[in-house]
Scaffold this motif. Structure first.
Motif, PDB file in Angstrom:
ATOM      1  N   GLY A   1       0.921  -1.184   0.134  1.00 44.41           N
ATOM      2  CA  GLY A   1       0.028  -0.061   0.042  1.00 44.41           C
ATOM      3  C   GLY A   1       0.879   1.372   0.030  1.00 44.41           C
ATOM      4  O   GLY A   1       0.505   2.255  -0.796  1.00 44.41           O
ATOM      5  N   TRP A   2       1.918   1.350   0.897  1.00 42.25           N
ATOM      6  CA  TRP A   2       2.815   2.505   0.699  1.00 42.25           C
ATOM      7  C   TRP A   2       3.594   2.558  -0.431  1.00 42.25           C
ATOM      8  O   TRP A   2       3.936   3.620  -0.874  1.00 42.25           O
ATOM      9  CB  TRP A   2       3.361   2.376   2.106  1.00 42.25           C
ATOM     10  CG  TRP A   2       3.012   2.846   3.329  1.00 42.25           C
ATOM     11  CD1 TRP A   2       2.585   1.882   4.474  1.00 42.25           C
ATOM     12  CD2 TRP A   2       2.587   4.057   3.846  1.00 42.25           C
ATOM     13  NE1 TRP A   2       1.997   2.662   5.403  1.00 42.25           N
ATOM     14  CE2 TRP A   2       1.979   4.097   5.152  1.00 42.25           C
ATOM     15  CE3 TRP A   2       2.732   5.478   3.257  1.00 42.25           C
ATOM     16  CZ2 TRP A   2       1.499   4.950   5.621  1.00 42.25           C
ATOM     17  CZ3 TRP A   2       2.318   6.802   3.739  1.00 42.25           C
ATOM     18  CH2 TRP A   2       1.758   6.219   4.780  1.00 42.25           C
ATOM     19  N   LEU A   3       3.983   1.268  -0.875  1.00 39.68           N
ATOM     20  CA  LEU A   3       4.869   1.537  -2.120  1.00 39.68           C
ATOM     21  C   LEU A   3       3.764   2.150  -3.339  1.00 39.68           C
ATOM     22  O   LEU A   3       4.274   3.027  -4.171  1.00 39.68           O
ATOM     23  CB  LEU A   3       5.173   0.270  -2.768  1.00 39.68           C
ATOM     24  CG  LEU A   3       6.238   0.178  -3.754  1.00 39.68           C
ATOM     25  CD1 LEU A   3       7.373   0.988  -3.500  1.00 39.68           C
ATOM     26  CD2 LEU A   3       6.459  -1.244  -4.349  1.00 39.68           C
ATOM     27  N   MET A   4       2.601   1.832  -3.408  1.00 39.09           N
ATOM     28  CA  MET A   4       1.542   2.424  -4.397  1.00 39.09           C
ATOM     29  C   MET A   4       1.336   3.891  -4.087  1.00 39.09           C
ATOM     30  O   MET A   4       1.060   4.495  -5.268  1.00 39.09           O
ATOM     31  CB  MET A   4       0.247   1.550  -4.240  1.00 39.09           C
ATOM     32  CG  MET A   4       0.380   0.018  -4.807  1.00 39.09           C
ATOM     33  SD  MET A   4       1.042  -0.210  -6.256  1.00 39.09           S
ATOM     34  CE  MET A   4       2.701  -0.507  -6.231  1.00 39.09           C
ATOM     35  N   ARG A   5       1.160   4.030  -3.013  1.00 38.07           N
ATOM     36  CA  ARG A   5       1.103   5.659  -2.629  1.00 38.07           C
ATOM     37  C   ARG A   5       2.339   6.566  -3.038  1.00 38.07           C
ATOM     38  O   ARG A   5       2.085   7.537  -3.527  1.00 38.07           O
ATOM     39  CB  ARG A   5       0.987   5.896  -1.116  1.00 38.07           C
ATOM     40  CG  ARG A   5      -0.579   5.491  -0.596  1.00 38.07           C
ATOM     41  CD  ARG A   5      -1.073   5.759   0.820  1.00 38.07           C
ATOM     42  NE  ARG A   5      -1.226   4.422   1.213  1.00 38.07           N
ATOM     43  CZ  ARG A   5      -1.218   3.865   2.290  1.00 38.07           C
ATOM     44  NH1 ARG A   5      -0.698   4.460   3.331  1.00 38.07           N
ATOM     45  NH2 ARG A   5      -1.707   2.549   2.746  1.00 38.07           N
ATOM     46  N   ALA A   6       3.487   5.903  -2.655  1.00 35.34           N
ATOM     47  CA  ALA A   6       4.797   6.435  -2.944  1.00 35.34           C
ATOM     48  C   ALA A   6       4.875   6.708  -4.744  1.00 35.34           C
ATOM     49  O   ALA A   6       5.276   7.818  -5.049  1.00 35.34           O
ATOM     50  CB  ALA A   6       5.930   5.806  -2.767  1.00 35.34           C
ATOM     51  N   GLU A   7       4.480   5.628  -5.305  1.00 36.23           N
ATOM     52  CA  GLU A   7       4.586   5.640  -6.812  1.00 36.23           C
ATOM     53  C   GLU A   7       3.551   6.956  -7.300  1.00 36.23           C
ATOM     54  O   GLU A   7       3.601   7.639  -8.190  1.00 36.23           O
ATOM     55  CB  GLU A   7       4.268   4.255  -7.349  1.00 36.23           C
ATOM     56  CG  GLU A   7       4.220   4.391  -9.005  1.00 36.23           C
ATOM     57  CD  GLU A   7       3.644   2.866  -9.524  1.00 36.23           C
ATOM     58  OE1 GLU A   7       4.261   2.464 -10.468  1.00 36.23           O
ATOM     59  OE2 GLU A   7       2.997   2.438  -8.939  1.00 36.23           O
ATOM     60  N   ALA A   8       2.165   6.674  -6.734  1.00 35.65           N
ATOM     61  CA  ALA A   8       1.064   7.513  -7.396  1.00 35.65           C
ATOM     62  C   ALA A   8       1.439   9.120  -6.939  1.00 35.65           C
ATOM     63  O   ALA A   8       1.216   9.758  -7.675  1.00 35.65           O
ATOM     64  CB  ALA A   8      -0.078   7.150  -6.828  1.00 35.65           C
ATOM     65  N   GLY A   9       1.989   9.273  -5.826  1.00 41.49           N
ATOM     66  CA  GLY A   9       2.302  10.499  -5.406  1.00 41.49           C
ATOM     67  C   GLY A   9       3.717  10.991  -6.050  1.00 41.49           C
ATOM     68  O   GLY A   9       4.140  12.147  -5.778  1.00 41.49           O
ATOM     69  N   ALA A  10       4.508  10.265  -6.571  1.00 41.36           N
ATOM     70  CA  ALA A  10       5.855  10.572  -7.250  1.00 41.36           C
ATOM     71  C   ALA A  10       6.672  10.830  -5.958  1.00 41.36           C
ATOM     72  O   ALA A  10       7.266  12.190  -6.169  1.00 41.36           O
ATOM     73  CB  ALA A  10       5.830  11.496  -8.308  1.00 41.36           C
ATOM     74  N   TRP A  11       6.694  10.293  -4.766  1.00 43.51           N
ATOM     75  CA  TRP A  11       7.396  10.810  -3.788  1.00 43.51           C
ATOM     76  C   TRP A  11       8.953  10.501  -3.511  1.00 43.51           C
ATOM     77  O   TRP A  11       9.211   9.446  -4.172  1.00 43.51           O
ATOM     78  CB  TRP A  11       6.766  10.169  -2.402  1.00 43.51           C
ATOM     79  CG  TRP A  11       5.397  10.568  -2.112  1.00 43.51           C
ATOM     80  CD1 TRP A  11       4.915  11.635  -2.401  1.00 43.51           C
ATOM     81  CD2 TRP A  11       4.394   9.807  -1.140  1.00 43.51           C
ATOM     82  NE1 TRP A  11       3.404  11.669  -1.875  1.00 43.51           N
ATOM     83  CE2 TRP A  11       3.369  10.647  -1.018  1.00 43.51           C
ATOM     84  CE3 TRP A  11       4.425   8.684  -0.474  1.00 43.51           C
ATOM     85  CZ2 TRP A  11       2.015  10.139  -0.346  1.00 43.51           C
ATOM     86  CZ3 TRP A  11       3.578   8.336   0.480  1.00 43.51           C
ATOM     87  CH2 TRP A  11       2.359   9.095   0.333  1.00 43.51           C
ATOM     88  N   SER A  12       9.410  11.292  -3.073  1.00 37.56           N
ATOM     89  CA  SER A  12      10.840  11.074  -2.758  1.00 37.56           C
ATOM     90  C   SER A  12      10.882  10.237  -1.513  1.00 37.56           C
ATOM     91  O   SER A  12       9.833  10.021  -0.860  1.00 37.56           O
ATOM     92  CB  SER A  12      11.481  12.340  -2.545  1.00 37.56           C
ATOM     93  OG  SER A  12      11.341  12.912  -1.246  1.00 37.56           O
ATOM     94  N   VAL A  13      11.952   9.567  -1.094  1.00 38.82           N
ATOM     95  CA  VAL A  13      12.144   8.813   0.022  1.00 38.82           C
ATOM     96  C   VAL A  13      11.904   9.685   1.247  1.00 38.82           C
ATOM     97  O   VAL A  13      11.080   9.209   2.163  1.00 38.82           O
ATOM     98  CB  VAL A  13      13.329   8.080   0.140  1.00 38.82           C
ATOM     99  CG1 VAL A  13      13.726   7.413   1.518  1.00 38.82           C
ATOM    100  CG2 VAL A  13      13.721   7.213  -1.027  1.00 38.82           C
ATOM    101  N   ALA A  14      12.387  11.053   1.495  1.00 38.80           N
ATOM    102  CA  ALA A  14      11.911  11.637   2.344  1.00 38.80           C
ATOM    103  C   ALA A  14      10.404  12.074   2.496  1.00 38.80           C
ATOM    104  O   ALA A  14      10.066  11.767   3.617  1.00 38.80           O
ATOM    105  CB  ALA A  14      12.623  12.988   2.084  1.00 38.80           C
TER     106      ALA A  14
END
Length: 163
Positions: free
Chosen positions: A93-106
């Motif tokens: 779930g967190w991986l999908m959110r990071a991908e969808a939001g184009a989040w940096s690791v920070a």
């Protein structure tokens, strides 16, 4: 299941992979996970064999167990993204959110931190945080006289046992 390599061959393979740089992170994690699963090698022992911290070994094993197949990983996100997600109760779930939001690791860490506020750390999270503190202490101790190290170690022992 295919025949497993002897432990010495796994150590050699892990050291060879470490020389390849970050591209080899998943391969290194798979080797560490196999050493733990097949040979029962605990993280501190594997860490000593391949020259990294026990915390790093646990992170590798946790990450490859959270995302065991390549199709469960997101190629556009870094190893670090996956490792951070693997520390959560909902890695995918967190991986999908990071991908969808184009989040940096920070950004990812901040989002997880905000979600966790008000919740106690899990044993694994607490252990990882403690090991990070120990790594900083070891680095600090490199340039400090032995007498000062002993004094600080005694204070830490007293604190740890609740004295």
């Amino acid at each position: 299941m295919p025949d497993s390599l002897p432990l010495e061959a796994l150590v050699s393979r892990a050291l060879d992979l470490a020389r390849l740089g970050e591209r080899s992170a998943w391969l290194q994690a798979e080797v560490a996970e196999e050493a733990a699963r097949v040979h029962g090698v605990p993280a501190p022992k594997w860490a000593a064999e391949v020259g990294c911290s026990a915390s790093k070994v646990r992170q590798m094993v946790r990450s490859v167990r959270a995302f065991p197949a390549e199709d469960q990983r997101v190629a556009l996100l870094s190893w670090s993204h996956h490792a951070v997600c693997a520390q959560t109760e909902d890695p995918r779930g967190w991986l999908m959110r990071a991908e969808a939001g184009a989040w940096s690791v920070a950004d990812l860490r901040q989002a997880i931190r905000e979600t966790r506020q008000g919740r106690a750390l899990s044993d694994e999270e607490a252990r990882a945080a403690g090991e990070r503190i120990l790594q900083r202490l070891r680095k600090w101790a490199e340039g400090v006289p032995a007498a000062v190290r002993r004094e600080v170690a005694a204070s830490a022992r007293d604190w740890a046992v609740g004295a």
